[in-house]
Design a protein around this motif. Structure first.
Motif, PDB file in Angstrom:
ATOM      1  N   GLU A 196      45.121  48.110  19.244  1.00 40.16           N
ATOM      2  CA  GLU A 196      45.266  48.465  17.838  1.00 40.16           C
ATOM      3  C   GLU A 196      46.551  47.939  17.203  1.00 40.16           C
ATOM      4  N   PHE A 197      47.649  47.899  17.942  1.00 40.75           N
ATOM      5  CA  PHE A 197      48.908  47.432  17.372  1.00 40.75           C
ATOM      6  C   PHE A 197      48.816  46.004  16.822  1.00 40.75           C
ATOM      7  N   PRO A 198      48.062  45.086  17.444  1.00 45.15           N
ATOM      8  CA  PRO A 198      47.972  43.732  16.875  1.00 45.15           C
ATOM      9  C   PRO A 198      47.451  43.702  15.436  1.00 45.15           C
ATOM     10  N   LYS A 199      46.732  44.721  15.018  1.00 41.04           N
ATOM     11  CA  LYS A 199      46.226  44.765  13.642  1.00 41.04           C
ATOM     12  C   LYS A 199      47.356  44.852  12.629  1.00 41.04           C
ATOM     13  N   PHE A 200      48.491  45.421  13.023  1.00 44.41           N
ATOM     14  CA  PHE A 200      49.636  45.475  12.115  1.00 44.41           C
ATOM     15  C   PHE A 200      50.162  44.073  11.820  1.00 44.41           C
ATOM     16  N   ALA A 257      45.881  56.227  26.883  1.00 46.67           N
ATOM     17  CA  ALA A 257      45.554  56.025  25.466  1.00 46.67           C
ATOM     18  C   ALA A 257      46.697  55.327  24.729  1.00 46.67           C
ATOM     19  N   LEU A 258      47.936  55.678  25.045  1.00 47.87           N
ATOM     20  CA  LEU A 258      49.089  55.008  24.435  1.00 47.87           C
ATOM     21  C   LEU A 258      49.084  53.517  24.756  1.00 47.87           C
ATOM     22  N   GLN A 259      48.804  53.187  26.018  1.00 51.60           N
ATOM     23  CA  GLN A 259      48.784  51.787  26.453  1.00 51.60           C
ATOM     24  C   GLN A 259      47.628  51.017  25.804  1.00 51.60           C
ATOM     25  N   ILE A 260      46.441  51.589  25.834  1.00 45.83           N
ATOM     26  CA  ILE A 260      45.277  50.915  25.255  1.00 45.83           C
ATOM     27  C   ILE A 260      45.478  50.702  23.759  1.00 45.83           C
TER      28      ILE A 260
END
Length: 165
Positions: free
Chosen positions: A30-34, A22-25
């Motif tokens: 989701e991180f690119p949304k930042f 889950a951390l990797q996914i």
């Protein structure tokens, strides 16, 4: 083991049992949304919130550092109770608004890569090891889930604040 009550909302946002995956996914999806937040947007306080988005990103890094440290200690069998931390006291001493938004995102990215590496290195039996932090019982697995849920919580708020990040 009883769930750590103050953090239950983050656990509810991260029901995945395999917290390492889950951390990797989350990092990939989701991180690119930042990245969709501009420097100008990152400097604004949007009422009713009290922090700028820069401060939110710094808070995410600080919190993930703390949760990953706790996970490391418990995974290695250290059952020494760990103190809590006061996010507001941390914020008073942080200089997040003096940094650029890309600098803060780079730190968050680095912290998450480190967390992913830590959880990937753990043997399966380590995920159920227990410890106490902030006066509440934790498992290593729940600390990983909390990292995921905490980011989900704040990302949702950031998206509402800037309209679609």
């Amino acid at each position: 083991m009883t769930e750590p009550a103050p953090f239950q909302r983050y656990l509810d946002l991260a029901p995945e049992r395999n917290c390492g995956l889950a951390l990797q996914i989350q990092f990939e999806q989701e991180f690119p949304k930042f990245q969709l937040v501009s420097e100008e947007q990152s400097d604004v306080v949007h009422p009713p919130y009290q922090w700028t988005i820069k401060q939110v990103i710094g808070h995410l890094s600080d919190t993930e550092h703390v949760f990953a440290y706790r996970a490391l200690r418990f995974a290695r069998g250290d059952t020494t109770p760990l103190p809590g931390f006061d996010q507001d006291a941390y914020m008073l001493k942080a200089n997040f608004n003096d940094q650029t938004y890309p600098q803060l995102l780079e730190e968050l990215t680095t912290v998450r890569r480190s967390t992913i590496a830590l959880f990937a290195s753990l043997p399966e039996e380590a995920f159920d090891r227990e410890g106490t932090a902030s006066g509440f019982p934790w498992t290593v697995r729940n600390l990983g889930r909390c990292c995921v849920g905490h980011v989900r919580h704040h990302l949702e708020i950031v998206q509402r604040r800037v309209g679609g990040a």
